[in-house]
Design a protein around this motif. Structure first.
Motif, mmCIF file in Angstrom:
data_model
loop_
_atom_site.group_PDB
_atom_site.id
_atom_site.type_symbol
_atom_site.label_atom_id
_atom_site.label_comp_id
_atom_site.label_asym_id
_atom_site.label_seq_id
_atom_site.Cartn_x
_atom_site.Cartn_y
_atom_site.Cartn_z
ATOM 1 N N ALA A 152 -102.568 20.871 -11.688
ATOM 2 C CA ALA A 152 -101.325 21.638 -11.593
ATOM 3 C C ALA A 152 -100.183 20.945 -12.324
ATOM 4 O O ALA A 152 -100.155 19.711 -12.431
ATOM 5 C CB ALA A 152 -100.956 21.838 -10.126
ATOM 6 N N GLU A 153 -99.241 21.740 -12.808
ATOM 7 C CA GLU A 153 -98.036 21.163 -13.420
ATOM 8 C C GLU A 153 -97.233 20.395 -12.382
ATOM 9 O O GLU A 153 -96.643 19.359 -12.683
ATOM 10 C CB GLU A 153 -97.187 22.271 -14.044
ATOM 11 N N SER A 154 -97.202 20.902 -11.155
ATOM 12 C CA SER A 154 -96.510 20.217 -10.066
ATOM 13 C C SER A 154 -97.499 19.342 -9.305
ATOM 14 O O SER A 154 -98.537 19.827 -8.844
ATOM 15 C CB SER A 154 -95.900 21.228 -9.096
ATOM 16 N N PRO A 155 -97.222 18.039 -9.148
ATOM 17 C CA PRO A 155 -98.159 17.151 -8.459
ATOM 18 C C PRO A 155 -98.307 17.454 -6.971
ATOM 19 O O PRO A 155 -99.239 16.967 -6.335
ATOM 20 C CB PRO A 155 -97.557 15.759 -8.676
ATOM 21 N N ASP A 156 -97.402 18.272 -6.435
ATOM 22 C CA ASP A 156 -97.465 18.615 -5.012
ATOM 23 C C ASP A 156 -98.056 20.002 -4.762
ATOM 24 O O ASP A 156 -98.163 20.426 -3.612
ATOM 25 C CB ASP A 156 -96.064 18.567 -4.389
ATOM 26 N N GLN A 191 -104.925 26.908 -20.319
ATOM 27 C CA GLN A 191 -103.886 27.216 -19.343
ATOM 28 C C GLN A 191 -104.355 28.326 -18.404
ATOM 29 O O GLN A 191 -105.031 29.264 -18.817
ATOM 30 C CB GLN A 191 -102.599 27.635 -20.048
ATOM 31 N N ALA A 192 -104.011 28.191 -17.118
ATOM 32 C CA ALA A 192 -104.436 29.149 -16.111
ATOM 33 C C ALA A 192 -103.445 29.136 -14.958
ATOM 34 O O ALA A 192 -102.443 28.390 -14.977
ATOM 35 C CB ALA A 192 -105.843 28.800 -15.613
ATOM 36 N N THR A 193 -103.704 29.955 -13.959
ATOM 37 C CA THR A 193 -102.933 29.929 -12.721
ATOM 38 C C THR A 193 -103.894 29.918 -11.535
ATOM 39 O O THR A 193 -104.990 30.471 -11.605
ATOM 40 C CB THR A 193 -101.985 31.140 -12.588
ATOM 41 N N VAL A 194 -103.457 29.267 -10.467
ATOM 42 C CA VAL A 194 -104.185 29.274 -9.191
ATOM 43 C C VAL A 194 -103.159 29.499 -8.088
ATOM 44 O O VAL A 194 -102.249 28.683 -7.919
ATOM 45 C CB VAL A 194 -104.936 27.955 -8.948
ATOM 46 N N ALA A 234 -98.963 27.184 -12.026
ATOM 47 C CA ALA A 234 -99.436 26.943 -13.387
ATOM 48 C C ALA A 234 -100.331 25.705 -13.393
ATOM 49 O O ALA A 234 -99.972 24.661 -12.851
ATOM 50 C CB ALA A 234 -98.253 26.737 -14.323
ATOM 51 N N VAL A 235 -101.515 25.828 -14.003
ATOM 52 C CA VAL A 235 -102.485 24.734 -14.029
ATOM 53 C C VAL A 235 -103.110 24.634 -15.410
ATOM 54 O O VAL A 235 -103.020 25.555 -16.227
ATOM 55 C CB VAL A 235 -103.603 24.935 -12.982
ATOM 56 N N THR A 236 -103.757 23.497 -15.643
ATOM 57 C CA THR A 236 -104.551 23.301 -16.853
ATOM 58 C C THR A 236 -105.993 23.039 -16.440
ATOM 59 O O THR A 236 -106.261 22.185 -15.596
ATOM 60 C CB THR A 236 -104.034 22.114 -17.681
ATOM 61 N N ILE A 237 -106.899 23.783 -17.027
ATOM 62 C CA ILE A 237 -108.329 23.560 -16.813
ATOM 63 C C ILE A 237 -108.765 22.462 -17.763
ATOM 64 O O ILE A 237 -108.567 22.558 -18.983
ATOM 65 C CB ILE A 237 -109.125 24.848 -17.082
ATOM 66 N N ARG A 238 -109.348 21.402 -17.219
ATOM 67 C CA ARG A 238 -109.760 20.261 -18.029
ATOM 68 C C ARG A 238 -111.224 19.917 -17.783
ATOM 69 O O ARG A 238 -111.761 20.152 -16.693
ATOM 70 C CB ARG A 238 -108.891 19.038 -17.717
ATOM 71 N N ALA A 239 -111.840 19.353 -18.802
ATOM 72 C CA ALA A 239 -113.189 18.834 -18.630
ATOM 73 C C ALA A 239 -113.134 17.610 -17.740
ATOM 74 O O ALA A 239 -112.215 16.790 -17.820
ATOM 75 C CB ALA A 239 -113.795 18.481 -19.989
#
Length: 232
Positions: free
Chosen positions: A169-173, A213-216, A220-225
């Motif tokens: 997530a963009e926000s760590p919380d 880039q995605a959302t959960v 806002a989140v980033t899908i990473r390997a």
């Protein structure tokens, strides 16, 4: 195997047929293991899906299978189903208890490391290649083992439709709850399986190439390997 490796359930296998019995069942080639050596392995369902992920260690003539907390009895029961005119016995040692705070620290560390856990990330719907488990837990050169047909067919001429990924997530919380949809361009492409503040694990459709880039749940989140699986 996971961040709670020192607190796993353990199944000790004893008896004259211990090693040929396990060699015929487990996905890993365990022939020729030396005393004290450990290898990662799977016990698959007959359909080639994940039943148990474990480490197998040679202890003299015995084998010790270490698996996630709460799955020792399940592993022993699964092995017992194959015990037909075979001289083997199973003894289960449960994982030591831990307080709630310790479990939360361990969970966060496991997710950050990208380690899948039985019962949350792994169950009998998961093909080993979806979670990259074939890389160190499956031998494609040994003889037959339970569930071999599917994993070998995928390795030789097929592919899986989803992969195990980090979701950051963009926000760590930000809270990314298990069971939440992973959405890209308005389309659900995956599902969260484990989460800690700001980070989660999820199975995501193969066509989504990380980083993406995605959302959960509106975050806002980033899908990473996951490190070690492929180039991010």
């Amino acid at each position: 195997m996971t961040a709670v490796a020192d607190r796993r359930d353990r199944v000790r296998v004893t008896g004259a047929d211990t090693w040929p019995f396990l060699q015929s069942l487990l996905s890993q080639d365990i022939d020729g293991m030396t005393d004290g050596e450990t290898r990662r392995t799977l016990l698959l369902t007959p359909q080639g899906k994940v039943d148990v992920l474990a480490d197998v260690t040679r202890d003299g003539d015995d084998a010790i299978l270490a698996t996630d907390p709460g799955f020792g009895d399940h592993l022993a029961d699964a092995l017992t189903r194959f015990k037909i005119r075979t001289k083997v016995e199973f003894t289960v040692e449960g994982a030591p208890a831990a307080d709630a705070a310790t479990l939360v620290a361990e969970q966060a560390a496991r997710i950050a490391a990208g380690s899948p856990q039985l019962g949350t990330d792994l169950d009998d719907s998961v093909i080993p290649q979806e979670a990259f488990l074939e890389r160190d837990a499956v031998s494609f050169t040994k003889g037959c083992f339970v569930g071999q047909e599917l994993v070998c067919r995928i390795d030789s001429r097929g592919h899986v439709n989803r992969f195990f990924r980090h979701v950051v997530a963009e926000s760590p919380d930000a809270l990314l709850p298990a069971g939440a949809d992973v959405v890209v361009g308005g389309k659900t492409v995956g599902t969260v399986t484990s989460s800690a503040p700001g980070i989660a694990l999820a199975f995501v459709r193969r066509e989504v190439v990380p980083p993406a880039q995605a959302t959960v749940g509106g975050h806002a989140v980033t899908i990473r390997a996951i490190p070690g699986t492929e180039t991010d």
